[in-house]
Motif scaffolding. Sequence first.
Motif, PDB file in Angstrom:
ATOM      1  N   ARG A 181      -1.931   1.377   5.558  1.00  0.00           N
ATOM      2  CA  ARG A 181      -1.263   2.663   5.392  1.00  0.00           C
ATOM      3  C   ARG A 181      -0.099   2.564   4.423  1.00  0.00           C
ATOM      4  N   HIS A 182       0.394   3.719   4.037  1.00  0.00           N
ATOM      5  CA  HIS A 182       1.583   3.805   3.186  1.00  0.00           C
ATOM      6  C   HIS A 182       2.720   2.975   3.801  1.00  0.00           C
ATOM      7  N   GLY A 183       3.294   2.101   3.014  1.00  0.00           N
ATOM      8  CA  GLY A 183       4.427   1.295   3.486  1.00  0.00           C
ATOM      9  C   GLY A 183       4.027  -0.031   4.116  1.00  0.00           C
ATOM     10  N   ASP A 184       2.721  -0.269   4.249  1.00  0.00           N
ATOM     11  CA  ASP A 184       2.275  -1.540   4.835  1.00  0.00           C
ATOM     12  C   ASP A 184       2.349  -2.668   3.793  1.00  0.00           C
ATOM     13  N   VAL A 185       2.659  -3.840   4.281  1.00  0.00           N
ATOM     14  CA  VAL A 185       2.665  -5.028   3.428  1.00  0.00           C
ATOM     15  C   VAL A 185       1.767  -6.077   4.082  1.00  0.00           C
TER      16      VAL A 185
ATOM     17  N   SER B 162       0.836  -1.203   0.000  1.00  0.00           N
ATOM     18  CA  SER B 162       0.000   0.000   0.000  1.00  0.00           C
ATOM     19  C   SER B 162       0.868   1.249   0.000  1.00  0.00           C
ATOM     20  N   PHE B 163       0.518   2.199  -0.884  1.00  0.00           N
ATOM     21  CA  PHE B 163       1.220   3.480  -0.944  1.00  0.00           C
ATOM     22  C   PHE B 163       0.196   4.605  -1.071  1.00  0.00           C
ATOM     23  N   GLY B 164       0.508   5.740  -0.454  1.00  0.00           N
ATOM     24  CA  GLY B 164      -0.379   6.896  -0.556  1.00  0.00           C
ATOM     25  C   GLY B 164      -1.329   6.959   0.627  1.00  0.00           C
ATOM     26  N   ALA B 165      -2.569   7.344   0.357  1.00  0.00           N
ATOM     27  CA  ALA B 165      -3.546   7.529   1.433  1.00  0.00           C
ATOM     28  C   ALA B 165      -3.934   6.192   2.067  1.00  0.00           C
ATOM     29  N   ASP B 166      -4.398   6.268   3.323  1.00  0.00           N
ATOM     30  CA  ASP B 166      -4.873   5.076   4.027  1.00  0.00           C
ATOM     31  C   ASP B 166      -6.087   4.486   3.313  1.00  0.00           C
TER      32      ASP B 166
END
Length: 220
Positions: free
Chosen positions: A173-177, A149-153
Amino acid sequence: MAAARQAELFADPPPALPDGVSLFHGRIGPRESREILDAMLGVFAAAPPYRLKIKTGAYVINRMTNCGAWGWHSDTHGYRYIDAHPERGTPWPPIPAALESAALSAAAECGAAFAPDACLVNLYGADGRLNLHQDHDEADFTWPIVSFSFGADAVFALGGGKRRDPVVPLTLRHGDVMVLHGAGRMRFHGVKKIVPGTAPFAHPAIPESGRLNLTVRRAK
Ligand code: MD6
Ligand code: FE
Protein backbone atom coordinates in the motif's frame (compact mmCIF):
# COMPACT_ATOMS: atom_id res chain seq x y z
CA MET A 1 -18.56 -15.49 21.78
CA ALA A 2 -17.44 -12.08 22.99
CA ALA A 3 -17.35 -9.49 20.20
CA ALA A 4 -13.71 -8.67 20.88
CA ARG A 5 -12.70 -12.33 20.60
CA GLN A 6 -14.64 -12.63 17.35
CA ALA A 7 -12.98 -9.52 15.93
CA GLU A 8 -9.61 -11.03 16.83
CA LEU A 9 -10.44 -14.25 14.99
CA PHE A 10 -11.50 -12.44 11.85
CA ALA A 11 -8.80 -9.77 11.81
CA ASP A 12 -6.16 -10.27 9.10
CA PRO A 13 -3.25 -11.98 10.79
CA PRO A 14 0.02 -10.30 9.89
CA PRO A 15 1.50 -12.59 7.23
CA ALA A 16 4.55 -14.44 8.46
CA LEU A 17 7.29 -13.30 6.14
CA PRO A 18 10.35 -15.39 5.37
CA ASP A 19 13.81 -14.49 6.61
CA GLY A 20 15.21 -11.53 4.65
CA VAL A 21 11.85 -10.08 3.62
CA SER A 22 10.88 -7.13 5.84
CA LEU A 23 7.66 -5.22 5.26
CA PHE A 24 7.04 -1.95 7.12
CA HIS A 25 3.38 -1.08 6.60
CA GLY A 26 2.62 2.65 6.56
CA ARG A 27 6.25 3.52 7.24
CA ILE A 28 6.12 6.73 5.16
CA GLY A 29 3.50 9.12 6.54
CA PRO A 30 1.56 11.74 4.52
CA ARG A 31 4.10 14.52 5.09
CA GLU A 32 7.14 12.46 4.16
CA SER A 33 5.21 10.95 1.21
CA ARG A 34 4.56 14.41 -0.20
CA GLU A 35 8.17 15.42 0.31
CA ILE A 36 9.40 12.37 -1.61
CA LEU A 37 6.72 12.69 -4.31
CA ASP A 38 7.40 16.40 -4.82
CA ALA A 39 11.09 15.57 -5.24
CA MET A 40 10.20 12.87 -7.79
CA LEU A 41 8.68 15.57 -10.01
CA GLY A 42 12.18 17.03 -10.28
CA VAL A 43 13.53 13.57 -11.16
CA PHE A 44 10.91 13.20 -13.91
CA ALA A 45 11.76 16.64 -15.33
CA ALA A 46 15.45 15.70 -15.61
CA ALA A 47 14.89 12.05 -16.59
CA PRO A 48 11.48 11.63 -18.24
CA PRO A 49 9.91 8.18 -17.73
CA TYR A 50 10.04 6.02 -20.86
CA ARG A 51 9.04 2.56 -21.97
CA LEU A 52 11.81 -0.04 -21.98
CA LYS A 53 12.27 -2.53 -24.78
CA ILE A 54 13.21 -6.13 -24.11
CA LYS A 55 15.54 -8.21 -26.28
CA THR A 56 12.74 -9.26 -28.62
CA GLY A 57 11.99 -5.57 -29.32
CA ALA A 58 8.68 -5.71 -27.41
CA TYR A 59 7.94 -2.86 -25.01
CA VAL A 60 7.26 -3.49 -21.32
CA ILE A 61 3.90 -2.23 -20.06
CA ASN A 62 5.14 0.10 -17.30
CA ARG A 63 7.07 3.30 -17.83
CA MET A 64 10.37 3.56 -15.99
CA THR A 65 13.14 5.96 -15.17
CA ASN A 66 15.99 6.18 -12.66
CA CYS A 67 17.83 8.41 -10.26
CA GLY A 68 21.28 7.96 -8.72
CA ALA A 69 24.63 7.44 -10.43
CA TRP A 70 23.38 4.28 -12.17
CA GLY A 71 20.09 3.50 -13.87
CA TRP A 72 18.75 0.10 -14.82
CA HIS A 73 17.93 -0.05 -18.52
CA SER A 74 16.87 -2.58 -21.09
CA ASP A 75 16.87 -2.48 -24.87
CA THR A 76 17.39 -4.95 -27.71
CA HIS A 77 20.95 -5.54 -26.38
CA GLY A 78 19.59 -6.77 -23.03
CA TYR A 79 19.57 -5.54 -19.43
CA ARG A 80 22.25 -3.47 -17.72
CA TYR A 81 23.01 -0.43 -15.56
CA ILE A 82 23.88 2.72 -17.54
CA ASP A 83 25.07 6.16 -16.35
CA ALA A 84 22.82 8.40 -18.49
CA HIS A 85 19.22 8.71 -19.63
CA PRO A 86 19.11 6.83 -22.96
CA GLU A 87 17.06 9.47 -24.82
CA ARG A 88 18.58 12.60 -23.28
CA GLY A 89 22.16 11.40 -22.87
CA THR A 90 22.38 13.32 -19.59
CA PRO A 91 23.40 11.80 -16.23
CA TRP A 92 20.56 10.47 -14.08
CA PRO A 93 19.44 13.02 -11.46
CA PRO A 94 20.51 12.38 -7.85
CA ILE A 95 18.43 10.25 -5.49
CA PRO A 96 16.28 12.74 -3.51
CA ALA A 97 17.69 13.22 0.01
CA ALA A 98 14.38 12.35 1.73
CA LEU A 99 14.17 9.09 -0.23
CA GLU A 100 17.77 8.13 0.46
CA SER A 101 17.48 8.74 4.20
CA ALA A 102 14.22 6.75 4.40
CA ALA A 103 15.94 3.87 2.54
CA LEU A 104 18.97 3.95 4.83
CA SER A 105 16.88 3.93 8.00
CA ALA A 106 14.68 1.01 6.85
CA ALA A 107 17.76 -0.97 5.75
CA ALA A 108 19.55 -0.24 9.04
CA GLU A 109 16.59 -1.66 10.96
CA CYS A 110 17.06 -4.87 9.01
CA GLY A 111 20.77 -4.90 9.84
CA ALA A 112 21.54 -4.25 6.17
CA ALA A 113 23.67 -1.10 5.89
CA PHE A 114 24.48 0.00 2.33
CA ALA A 115 25.44 3.01 0.23
CA PRO A 116 22.80 3.43 -2.51
CA ASP A 117 23.93 4.46 -5.99
CA ALA A 118 20.75 3.67 -7.95
CA CYS A 119 17.00 3.93 -7.72
CA LEU A 120 14.76 2.28 -10.28
CA VAL A 121 11.45 4.08 -10.71
CA ASN A 122 8.48 2.05 -11.95
CA LEU A 123 5.27 3.81 -12.98
CA TYR A 124 2.20 1.56 -13.14
CA GLY A 125 -1.05 2.51 -14.82
CA ALA A 126 -4.29 0.90 -13.63
CA ASP A 127 -3.43 -2.12 -15.84
CA GLY A 128 0.26 -2.22 -14.85
CA ARG A 129 2.03 -5.39 -13.78
CA LEU A 130 5.53 -6.81 -13.55
CA ASN A 131 6.56 -10.34 -14.45
CA LEU A 132 8.15 -12.60 -11.88
CA HIS A 133 11.88 -11.80 -11.76
CA GLN A 134 15.03 -11.71 -9.65
CA ASP A 135 17.10 -8.53 -9.39
CA HIS A 136 20.47 -9.96 -10.40
CA ASP A 137 22.29 -7.17 -12.28
CA GLU A 138 23.88 -5.72 -9.13
CA ALA A 139 27.54 -6.36 -8.28
CA ASP A 140 26.96 -7.80 -4.79
CA PHE A 141 23.83 -9.61 -3.57
CA THR A 142 24.68 -8.97 0.09
CA TRP A 143 23.50 -5.37 -0.52
CA PRO A 144 19.77 -4.93 0.21
CA ILE A 145 17.08 -3.45 -2.02
CA VAL A 146 14.61 -1.07 -0.37
CA SER A 147 11.24 -0.69 -2.11
CA PHE A 148 8.74 2.18 -1.63
CA SER A 149 5.10 2.07 -2.73
CA PHE A 150 2.95 5.13 -3.47
CA GLY A 151 -0.55 5.45 -4.90
CA ALA A 152 -2.88 2.51 -5.48
CA ASP A 153 -2.38 -0.86 -3.78
CA ALA A 154 -0.40 -3.53 -5.59
CA VAL A 155 -0.85 -7.26 -5.28
CA PHE A 156 2.80 -8.26 -5.00
CA ALA A 157 3.81 -11.88 -5.61
CA LEU A 158 6.63 -13.14 -3.39
CA GLY A 159 8.23 -16.33 -4.62
CA GLY A 160 11.23 -18.40 -3.64
CA GLY A 161 14.75 -18.91 -4.90
CA LYS A 162 13.59 -20.74 -8.04
CA ARG A 163 11.20 -19.42 -10.66
CA ARG A 164 8.85 -22.40 -10.25
CA ASP A 165 8.61 -22.06 -6.45
CA PRO A 166 5.13 -21.17 -5.14
CA VAL A 167 4.33 -17.49 -4.69
CA VAL A 168 2.42 -15.80 -1.87
CA PRO A 169 0.42 -12.61 -2.50
CA LEU A 170 1.26 -9.54 -0.39
CA THR A 171 -0.61 -6.25 -0.60
CA LEU A 172 1.73 -3.26 -0.90
CA ARG A 173 0.00 0.00 0.00
CA HIS A 174 0.85 3.68 -0.18
CA GLY A 175 3.60 4.41 2.34
CA ASP A 176 4.77 0.80 2.67
CA VAL A 177 8.46 0.01 2.61
CA MET A 178 9.74 -3.48 1.82
CA VAL A 179 13.35 -4.56 2.20
CA LEU A 180 14.80 -7.63 0.50
CA HIS A 181 18.03 -8.49 2.24
CA GLY A 182 20.21 -11.43 3.20
CA ALA A 183 18.41 -14.72 2.56
CA GLY A 184 15.47 -12.84 0.99
CA ARG A 185 17.48 -10.80 -1.49
CA MET A 186 17.30 -13.26 -4.40
CA ARG A 187 13.69 -14.37 -4.04
CA PHE A 188 11.65 -14.17 -7.22
CA HIS A 189 8.95 -11.52 -7.12
CA GLY A 190 6.57 -9.56 -9.32
CA VAL A 191 3.43 -7.44 -9.35
CA LYS A 192 0.25 -9.32 -10.27
CA LYS A 193 -2.04 -6.31 -10.43
CA ILE A 194 -2.83 -2.80 -9.31
CA VAL A 195 -6.05 -2.15 -7.37
CA PRO A 196 -7.33 1.18 -8.76
CA GLY A 197 -9.21 3.50 -6.41
CA THR A 198 -7.16 2.59 -3.32
CA ALA A 199 -4.73 5.54 -3.29
CA PRO A 200 -5.17 7.82 -0.24
CA PHE A 201 -4.57 10.93 -2.35
CA ALA A 202 -3.65 11.94 -5.88
CA HIS A 203 -0.26 13.46 -6.63
CA PRO A 204 1.17 14.47 -10.03
CA ALA A 205 4.13 12.09 -9.51
CA ILE A 206 1.75 9.10 -9.25
CA PRO A 207 0.13 7.87 -12.49
CA GLU A 208 -3.62 8.41 -12.50
CA SER A 209 -5.42 5.37 -10.98
CA GLY A 210 -1.96 3.83 -10.75
CA ARG A 211 1.07 3.33 -8.60
CA LEU A 212 4.64 4.56 -8.22
CA ASN A 213 7.33 2.15 -6.99
CA LEU A 214 10.86 3.22 -6.10
CA THR A 215 13.54 0.60 -5.49
CA VAL A 216 16.68 2.00 -3.92
CA ARG A 217 19.76 -0.18 -4.30
CA ARG A 218 23.49 -0.30 -4.82
CA ALA A 219 24.38 -1.40 -8.35
CA LYS A 220 28.19 -1.19 -8.52
C1 MD6 B 1 7.21 -3.21 -7.43
N1 MD6 B 1 9.31 -4.28 -6.99
O1 MD6 B 1 6.91 -3.29 -6.24
C2 MD6 B 1 8.35 -3.99 -7.98
N2 MD6 B 1 12.60 -5.58 -6.58
O2 MD6 B 1 6.58 -2.52 -8.21
C3 MD6 B 1 10.42 -4.98 -7.26
O3 MD6 B 1 10.64 -5.45 -8.36
C4 MD6 B 1 11.40 -5.16 -6.19
O4 MD6 B 1 9.91 -4.56 -4.48
C5 MD6 B 1 13.57 -5.78 -5.67
C6 MD6 B 1 13.35 -5.57 -4.34
C7 MD6 B 1 12.12 -5.16 -3.91
C8 MD6 B 1 11.12 -4.94 -4.85
FE1 FE C 1 12.53 -6.44 -8.47
